[in-house]
Design an enzyme around this catalytic site. Structure first.
Site, PDB file in Angstrom:
ATOM      1  N   GLU A   1       0.823  -1.212   0.000  1.00  0.00           N
ATOM      2  CA  GLU A   1       0.000   0.000   0.000  1.00  0.00           C
ATOM      3  C   GLU A   1       0.855   1.259   0.000  1.00  0.00           C
ATOM      4  OE1 GLU A   1      -3.180   0.511  -0.444  1.00  0.00           O
ATOM      5  OE2 GLU A   1      -3.442  -1.639  -0.767  1.00  0.00           O
TER       6      GLU A   1
ATOM      7  N   CYS B   1     -13.805   1.507 -14.809  1.00  0.00           N
ATOM      8  CA  CYS B   1     -14.189   2.902 -14.566  1.00  0.00           C
ATOM      9  C   CYS B   1     -12.930   3.765 -14.602  1.00  0.00           C
ATOM     10  CB  CYS B   1     -14.900   3.031 -13.222  1.00  0.00           C
ATOM     11  SG  CYS B   1     -15.731   4.615 -12.966  1.00  0.00           S
TER      12      CYS B   1
ATOM     13  N   CYS C   1     -20.080  -2.269 -17.192  1.00  0.00           N
ATOM     14  CA  CYS C   1     -19.998  -1.944 -15.761  1.00  0.00           C
ATOM     15  C   CYS C   1     -21.202  -2.489 -15.003  1.00  0.00           C
ATOM     16  CB  CYS C   1     -19.912  -0.428 -15.580  1.00  0.00           C
ATOM     17  SG  CYS C   1     -19.810   0.058 -13.844  1.00  0.00           S
TER      18      CYS C   1
ATOM     19  N   CYS D   1     -25.857   4.435 -12.216  1.00  0.00           N
ATOM     20  CA  CYS D   1     -24.773   5.414 -12.200  1.00  0.00           C
ATOM     21  C   CYS D   1     -25.300   6.783 -12.620  1.00  0.00           C
ATOM     22  CB  CYS D   1     -23.651   4.978 -13.132  1.00  0.00           C
ATOM     23  SG  CYS D   1     -22.276   6.165 -13.207  1.00  0.00           S
TER      24      CYS D   1
END
Length: 361
Positions: free
Chosen positions: A45, A199, A209, A215
């Site tokens: 990360e 996306c 999607c 959306c």
DNA sequence: TACTCGTGGAA
DNA sequence: TTTCCAAGAGT
């Protein structure tokens, strides 16, 4: 009373669709996804902050081979950590990583298991802490990385500037609301995968999607405009003189940069502001005028960074018969005179080499 | 709050 | 050639 309870205790439509999509199309073979313990997830990360997956993979593999656990990292010298990091950028991440490893090792070797405990670690903010909790411990904690921001902003039609405080508050609230109580690790990976593979900022694959049906950006035909881009000013230009000082046997004189600012903690040729003279540099490094065999100035070149342009004026000072061989790798690697292996980097070699070749061809 | 911190890929 | 920006955090 029943509505709120139901909303909290069951995955909402968003999370359900996302998880179903993830099971079929999510990324599952990334290096940090195997044996995803807190240490490996933490290192990945940190490396992935503002850095693309493809760039991180080889660095992560080398890092894990050398530092398989937090104790190994804590026992290392900062120089070696920076060396393994060199080329990845944002070197404060490496310094914080090393500092945090020492803290954790000294405290027994276990990572905090709370959001607050993780956020107290140097280099770990809210999103990284959430990712560690979710990915390594399967705890239902929200993240808000660049992928999640884009997915949530489009889905909910959040159209403010992506770096504005009000926008971030709204997006964090959506992130919290959608994070399911179960399958938190899969959900967290899923929202990042959707943002990274479908996306995307440009050319999103809305037709495939799983969230397209609800959306808001797609319904309003505003997918291309959301998230809106922050406005930027013109890049400032900085000037620096770079002194390449060679001495026998073919070594370069370097200085270790302070642990802050650009290339903090790395070794690089001495850089001074535009008014620094040869005499001042020689005096600083204890070079007598009589030992200077050659003194040349190469043509200036520009190196553009994300936030500024750096106009570099290279200077070459040779102290003996042997000219210094500058490594013609893809990066400008310099050598720490106290160690056999190369440590640190400066600007890419190509530009400086091209400049020097005009003088020493 | 706004600025700083890097590099490589893409357009 | 220049600009943009990607698994953000620190100050």
């Amino acid at each position: 009373m029943g509505i709120r309870t139901a909303a909290v205790n069951s995955p909402d439509w968003f999370a359900g669709k996302l998880l179903a999509w993830f099971d079929r199309h999510g990324r599952k073979g990334l290096p940090w996804q195997r044996n995803p313990n807190a240490y490996r997830v933490w290192v990945s990360e940190i490396m992935l902050q503002q850095t693309q997956v493809q760039a991180v993979i080889p660095y992560f593999e080398r890092f894990m081979a050398r530092f398989p656990d937090v104790q190994a990292l804590a026992a290392a010298q900062l120089d070696e950590v920076l060396h393994l990091w060199s080329g990845l950028g944002y070197y404060a991440r490496a310094r914080n990583l090393h500092r945090t490893a020492k803290l954790i090792a000294a405290a027994g070797g276990a990572f905090p298991t709370s959001q607050a405990g993780l956020e107290a670690l140097p280099g770990v903010g809210r999103s990284t802490a959430g990712a560690i909790l979710a990915l390594a411990m399967d705890q239902p904690t929200a993240i808000l990385d660049g992928n999640a921001k884009r997915v949530l902003a489009r889905f909910h039609g959040v159209d403010g500037p992506s770096n504005a405080a009000a926008t971030l508050r709204t997006l964090w609230a959506h992130a919290e609301a959608h994070t399911p109580q179960t399958r938190a690790a899969a959900y967290t990976q899923a929202i990042m995968d959707l943002g990274a593979t479908l996306c995307t900022r440009r050319g999103p694959g809305c037709s495939a999607c799983p969230l397209a049906e609800r959306c808001m950006a797609l319904a309003a035909n505003r997918v291309a405009e959301i998230p809106s881009r922050p406005q930027r000013g013109a890049k400032p230009v900085r000037k620096a003189r770079m002194y390449v000082i060679s001495a026998p046997p073919g070594a370069c004189l370097l200085e270790r940069r302070p642990n802050f600012g650009v290339w903090g903690g790395l070794w690089s040729p001495p850089q001074r502001n535009a008014d620094c003279s040869w005499e001042a540099v020689c005096a600083e490094f204890g070079i007598r005028a009589a030992t200077v065999a050659e003194r040349r100035t190469a043509p200036a070149f520009r190196h553009s960074f994300t936030h500024f342009h750096l106009d570099i004026e290279p200077h070459y000072l040779r102290l003996a018969e042997q000219p210094t061989a500058i490594g013609d790798g893809d990066r400008f690697i310099w050598y720490n005179l106290d160690r056999p292996q190369p440590v640190g980097l400066s600007v890419p070699a190509g530009a400086l080499l091209a400049s020097l070749k005009e003088v020493f061809a």
